[in-house]
Design a protein around this motif. Structure first.
Motif, mmCIF file in Angstrom:
data_model
loop_
_atom_site.group_PDB
_atom_site.id
_atom_site.type_symbol
_atom_site.label_atom_id
_atom_site.label_comp_id
_atom_site.label_asym_id
_atom_site.label_seq_id
_atom_site.Cartn_x
_atom_site.Cartn_y
_atom_site.Cartn_z
ATOM 1 N N HIS A 73 -1.052 -8.747 -2.693
ATOM 2 C CA HIS A 73 -0.362 -9.268 -2.927
ATOM 3 C C HIS A 73 -0.593 -10.501 -4.501
ATOM 4 N N GLN A 74 -1.573 -10.816 -4.332
ATOM 5 C CA GLN A 74 -2.079 -11.859 -5.353
ATOM 6 C C GLN A 74 -2.616 -10.873 -6.742
ATOM 7 N N LEU A 75 -3.565 -9.711 -5.514
ATOM 8 C CA LEU A 75 -3.962 -8.729 -6.711
ATOM 9 C C LEU A 75 -2.720 -7.962 -7.472
ATOM 10 N N PHE A 76 -2.133 -7.741 -6.960
ATOM 11 C CA PHE A 76 -0.632 -7.622 -7.805
ATOM 12 C C PHE A 76 0.313 -8.007 -8.607
ATOM 13 N N TYR A 77 -0.061 -8.712 -8.538
ATOM 14 C CA TYR A 77 0.680 -10.116 -9.436
ATOM 15 C C TYR A 77 -0.507 -10.231 -10.956
ATOM 16 N N GLN A 78 -2.076 -11.216 -10.323
ATOM 17 C CA GLN A 78 -2.604 -10.747 -11.490
ATOM 18 C C GLN A 78 -2.260 -9.537 -12.244
ATOM 19 N N LEU A 79 -2.677 -8.169 -11.890
ATOM 20 C CA LEU A 79 -2.802 -7.488 -12.398
ATOM 21 C C LEU A 79 -1.044 -7.000 -13.399
ATOM 22 N N ALA A 80 -0.166 -7.158 -12.916
ATOM 23 C CA ALA A 80 1.269 -7.451 -13.354
ATOM 24 C C ALA A 80 1.312 -7.992 -14.734
ATOM 25 N N LYS A 81 1.181 -9.028 -14.647
ATOM 26 C CA LYS A 81 0.661 -10.378 -15.850
ATOM 27 C C LYS A 81 -0.727 -10.139 -16.437
ATOM 28 N N ILE A 82 -1.863 -9.202 -16.191
ATOM 29 C CA ILE A 82 -2.723 -9.491 -17.047
ATOM 30 C C ILE A 82 -2.351 -8.529 -18.647
ATOM 31 N N GLU A 83 -3.331 -9.034 -19.483
ATOM 32 C CA GLU A 83 -2.582 -9.191 -21.183
ATOM 33 C C GLU A 83 -4.277 -8.422 -22.081
ATOM 34 N N ALA A 84 -4.254 -7.098 -22.471
ATOM 35 C CA ALA A 84 -5.828 -7.059 -23.197
ATOM 36 C C ALA A 84 -5.572 -8.436 -24.655
#
Length: 390
Positions: free
Chosen positions: A284-295
């Motif tokens: 869940h922590q990894l999913f949250y990071q990948l949800a808000k990540i930007e290029a």
């Protein structure tokens, strides 16, 4: 000023012209003028605007349904009410089944509500801040407008594909013997007990130790193989960035669902590193990071490896996910693989996109240097481990 000017003109016309028509115009306009005067003193601050989401967490592509409620304490008659939810840029360009702007006719009602639907949510962490409310008289001579603060937030996780993770090469704790056995601990060899951790199987619970210590204890097994995986995702701006995020999400989910442990390093506008762990909470922590990540990274992936080569302390399988293959990246990956473990580089491409001649040449160089390059196309993530299956 326009209101008083119109009152003065109609009254002057009635006084100087006289007759039924002139006085009829004056008395016909008088109720609208008095309503405008009353509306001038009516406080829009009396309103209380709230929004309710059907849920707080979504997957990319799901619809968003929002219920907006407007409450007030005074029963002043309002001819109309125009209300709009000020969406952020990412949501405002998404097609909407019911618009975020609504025209309501409250009259004497103290409470009103309406719904709007955003059809396909884009990945990201979306914030909601304000509503704009506007009202006026029936003739459109007078309008009042005010913004109301109403904070809200939803998280939209990136899309993922169900994948079956198969290690390209598993290593025993001692030696370099290759094995294609299922990722698991050797449950036939118990070496001790430890406290229960989220993700442990029910069958691993040691009931005698649990009863003795009055807390759940699980069996500690000898680890036959090293199955730790560390994933590094390229956050440079690229048209295939969303595909990079989606594949990284699918890869991490497949690794953790298989029973292995995984870590993640991203370097967008700020660096974020997650240690190698397992379990649903870590996923869940990894999913949250990948949800808000930007290029928003200004550092190429090869320089990230050079600067942050110490992100893992033990020998692990390192997987790089990128849309750009360069000679410098292969050199840094090869050097890192000699010190840390096996290196696999996933090169992300769009549907039906073929590697360039330069990339084919670099793939041959990487094979000679011990860096495995796997070509992954959008919409065909499951083929990433097809070579292992064969």
């Amino acid at each position: 000023m326009l209101l008083f000017l119109l009152l003065f003109l109609t009254f002057s016309y009635a006084m100087f012209q006289g007759g039924f028509v002139s006085w009829f115009l004056f008395y016909s306009f008088l109720p609208f003028a008095l309503y405008c005067v009353a509306l001038t003193f009516y406080p829009l601050g009396d309103f209380h605007v709230t929004r309710v989401f059907s849920k707080m967490e979504y997957n990319s592509g799901e619809p968003l349904k929002v219920t907006v409620t407007i409450k007030r304490s005074k029963m002043f008659p309002l001819f109309y009410l125009l209300i709009e939810d000020q969406l952020n840029k990412a949501l405002s360009i998404v097609p909407q089944e019911k618009g975020v702007k609504a025209l309501l006719f409250p009259g004497f009602k103290k409470e009103l509500s309406y719904e709007y639907i955003v059809k396909e949510l884009p990945r990201g962490e979306h914030f909601f801040h304000t509503f704009t409310v506007k009202t006026g008289d029936p003739l459109g001579l007078f309008e009042k407008e005010r913004d109301f603060s109403s904070e809200g937030k939803i998280i939209v996780y990136p899309p993922y594909t169900e994948m079956l993770y198969r290690p390209f090469e598993n290593q025993y704790d001692q030696g370099l013997t290759a094995s294609r056995e299922r990722v698991q601990r050797d449950t036939s060899m118990t070496v001790g007990v430890r406290e229960y951790r989220p993700g442990d199987r029910f069958s691993w619970i040691n009931w005698k130790a649990t009863a003795k210590r009055n807390e759940f204890m699980t069996k500690e097994f000898e680890q036959r193989q090293s199955h730790d995986v560390f994933v590094v995702m390229d956050c440079m701006a690229d048209r295939r960035f969303e595909t990079v995020v989606s594949f990284t999400t699918s890869l991490l989910r497949a690794i953790l669902k298989r029973g292995a442990q995984a870590g993640l390093l991203t370097n967008s506008n700020e660096k974020a590193s997650f240690p190698i762990m397992g379990g649903e909470r870590h996923l869940h922590q990894l999913f949250y990071q990948l949800a808000k990540i930007e290029a928003k990274s200004n550092t190429p992936l090869d320089k990230v490896l050079a600067m942050d080569g110490s992100f893992v302390q033990q020998t692990v399988s390192i997987m790089l996910v990128t849309a750009n293959l360069t000679k410098s990246l292969i050199e840094k990956s090869s050097f890192l693989g000699q010190r840390k473990g096996t290196i696999t580089l996933f090169l992300i491409k769009e549907k039906m996109e073929l590697p360039t001649d330069g990339e084919r040449s670099l793939m041959a160089i990487s094979a000679a240097r011990g860096v495995r390059v796997v070509l992954v196309h959008e919409g065909d993530f499951t083929a990433a481990f097809s070579e292992v299956a064969r």
